[in-house]
Scaffold this active site. Structure first.
Site, PDB file in Angstrom:
ATOM      1  N   GLY A 145      -3.417  16.868  21.961  1.00 57.78           N
ATOM      2  CA  GLY A 145      -4.336  17.609  22.831  1.00 57.78           C
ATOM      3  C   GLY A 145      -5.767  17.437  22.351  1.00 57.78           C
ATOM      4  NE  ARG A 160       0.220  17.050  24.491  1.00 57.08           N
ATOM      5  CZ  ARG A 160      -0.376  17.825  23.579  1.00 57.08           C
ATOM      6  NH1 ARG A 160      -0.184  17.598  22.305  1.00 57.08           N
ATOM      7  NH2 ARG A 160      -1.166  18.817  23.950  1.00 57.08           N
ATOM      8  CG  ASP A 165       2.122  20.114  15.019  1.00 53.23           C
ATOM      9  OD1 ASP A 165       1.588  19.630  16.041  1.00 53.23           O
ATOM     10  OD2 ASP A 165       2.894  21.082  15.063  1.00 53.23           O
ATOM     11  CB  THR A 167      -4.787  21.108  17.016  1.00 52.79           C
ATOM     12  OG1 THR A 167      -4.159  22.137  17.814  1.00 52.79           O
ATOM     13  CG2 THR A 167      -4.630  21.506  15.553  1.00 52.79           C
ATOM     14  CG  ASP A 190      -2.476  25.180  19.431  1.00 51.95           C
ATOM     15  OD1 ASP A 190      -3.190  25.709  20.295  1.00 51.95           O
ATOM     16  OD2 ASP A 190      -1.454  24.525  19.692  1.00 51.95           O
ATOM     17  CG  ASP A 225      -0.559  24.506  15.187  1.00 52.39           C
ATOM     18  OD1 ASP A 225      -1.494  23.700  15.078  1.00 52.39           O
ATOM     19  OD2 ASP A 225       0.386  24.331  15.964  1.00 52.39           O
ATOM     20  NE  ARG A 273       3.418  22.791  23.159  1.00 52.70           N
ATOM     21  CZ  ARG A 273       2.887  21.704  23.711  1.00 52.70           C
ATOM     22  NH1 ARG A 273       3.055  21.473  24.981  1.00 52.70           N
ATOM     23  NH2 ARG A 273       2.194  20.852  22.991  1.00 52.70           N
TER      24      ARG A 273
END
Ligand code: F6P
Length: 324
Positions: A11, A72, A103, A127, A129, A131, A173
C-alpha cells in the site's frame, strides 16, 4: 557494490516519495549507480527498471503517493516469479535493493534473499498502519493519522449539532494503531481495535452511561477496519439493537487516509530512513529494516520486523477510557 535499486511496494503511504528521493540522492552521493524499479516486485519481474538521476526526484518530497508506483505482486510469491526477478537484477548488475514497504514487502525480500544470497535487501518501513517491530513510526503513519483526525473533527461538528452517535471506521486491516492514536487525538468515546477483544454489551453500556450519567448528547466511536467486531457498520448495527439513546450514523474514512501531502515530521523521518538505508548497503548490511526508536537509527532483521506486532499501547487505551 556499484549498482543499487529502489522500489516502493504494498500500500502506498505519504512520505514514500521523500524516502525515495533520499535513497536516490544519497546513493549517487556515495558513488552508486541508482536504479528505480516501477510497481514494486511486479516491475522487478517485468524488468520495468531504469537508471535514476538526481533530477528524477526533484520536486517530489511534498507529494503523497509514489512516483515509482506500487503493487501487491502475486507473482513474486511464486518461485518462478522470484527467479525471473533475480535474472533481471543480474542483467542490470544490481547487487543491492532498498525496499520501501510494509510487512508483506519485507516477507518477500526475506524469502528472496534465502534463495539468492548475492543480492542485499535493506528495508525502509513504509505503511500507514505502523505495524512493524523495530521502529516507533513507519512512513505514512503520521500523515494518515492527521488526515483521519481532521476528518473526524469535521464529523464531530455535525454529530454535536444533531445529537448523533457516529461509528467512524479508520484503516488498519490487522492493526489498531491508526484507530487508537486518532481516538486519543479526537477525544473519542471509545475505540475498537483488532488487538483487544470487542465486547459489544460493554460498549453499549458504556455509551448508555455517558448519556445518563455524563449528559453527553453526541459521541464518536473509532473502529479499526480489522476489528473482529466486523467494521463500523456491523458494530453500529449491533449497538443499535441494544439501545436507542442516540441517532446512530456510520462514516468510513477509507483510502483518503493513504493520500495527501506528508507532514513535516514524516518528510524528515522518511528522508533520514532513506539515507540510512543507503549507508547500510554501503556498510555491507543486508536483510534489515531501518527504523527510528527514540530518534535513534536502528537496524532490525526482516524476520523480526515482520513478526506480528504485539504492542498496542495500553497507556493510550487507558487514556481513551479515562478521558472520554
Ligand atoms: O497499506 C495498509 C492498508 O492501508 C491497510 O490499512 C488496509 O487494510 C489496506 O492497506 C488496504 O489495501 P488496498 O488499498 O490494497 O485495498
Amino acid at each position: 557494490m556499484k549498482k543499487i535499486a529502489v522500489l516502493t511496494s504494498g500500500g502506498d503511504a505519504p512520505g514514500m516519495n521523500a524516502c525515495l528521493r533520499a535513497v536516490v540522492r544519497s546513493g549517487i552521493h556515495y558513488g552508486f549507480e541508482v536504479f528505480g524499479i516501477r510497481r514494486g516486485y511486479q516491475g522487478m519481474i517485468e524488468d520495468d527498471i531504469y537508471q535514476m538521476e538526481e533530477h528524477d526526484v526533484s520536486n517530489i518530497i511534498q507529494y503523497g503517493g509514489t512516483i515509482l508506483r506500487t503493487a501487491r505482486s502475486k507473482e513474486f510469491r511464486t518461485k518462478e516469479g522470484r527467479a525471473t526477478a533475480y535474472k533481471n537484477l543480474k542483467k542490470w548488475g544490481i547487487e543491492g535493493v532498498v525496499v520501501i514497504g510494509g510487512d508483506g514487502s519485507f516477507t518477500g525480500a526475506n524469502i528472496f534473499m534465502k534463495e539468492y544470497d548475492d543480492i542485499a535487501f535493506v528495508g525502509c518501513p513504509g505503511t500507514i498502519d505502523n505495524d512493524l517491530i523495530g521502529t516507533d513510526f513507519t512512513i505514512g503513519y503520521d500523515t494518515a493519522t492527521n488526515t483521519a483526525m481532521a476528518a473526524i473533527d469535521k464529523i464531530k461538528d455535525t454529530a454535536d449539532s444533531h445529537n448523533r452517535l457516529f461509528f467512524i471506521e479508520v484503516m488498519g486491516r490487522d492493526a489498531g494503531f491508526i484507530a487508537l492514536r486518532t481516538a486519543v487525538a479526537t477525544g473519542a468515546e471509545a475505540v475498537l481495535v483488532p488487538e483487544t477483544r470487542t465486547d459489544i454489551d460493554h460498549l453499549a453500556n458504556r455509551l448508555d452511561d455517558f448519556y445518563r450519567k455524563k449528559g453527553k448528547t453526541s459521541g464518536i466511536v473509532i473502529v479499526a477496519e480489522g476489528d473482529e467486531g466486523g467494521g463500523a457498520s456491523k458494530v453500529a448495527e449491533a449497538v443499535r439493537q441494544r439501545f436507542d439513546r442516540y441517532e446512530i450514523k456510520v462514516a468510513i474514512l477509507g483510502h483518503i487516509q493513504r493520500g495527501g501531502k506528508p507532514t513535516c515530521i514524516e518528510r524528515v523521518r522518511a528522508s533520514q530512513m532513506g539515507l540510512e538505508a543507503v549507508r547500510a548497503l554501503k556498510g555491507s548490511k543486508k536483510g534489515v529494516m531501518i527504523g527510528l526508536i527514540d530518534n535513534k537509527v536502528t537496524h532490525t532483521p526482516f524476520e523480526k520486523a515482520i513478526k506480528h506486532h504485539d504492542d498496542i499501547s495500553p497507556v493510550l487505551l487507558e487514556m481513551v477510557e479515562i478521558l472520554a
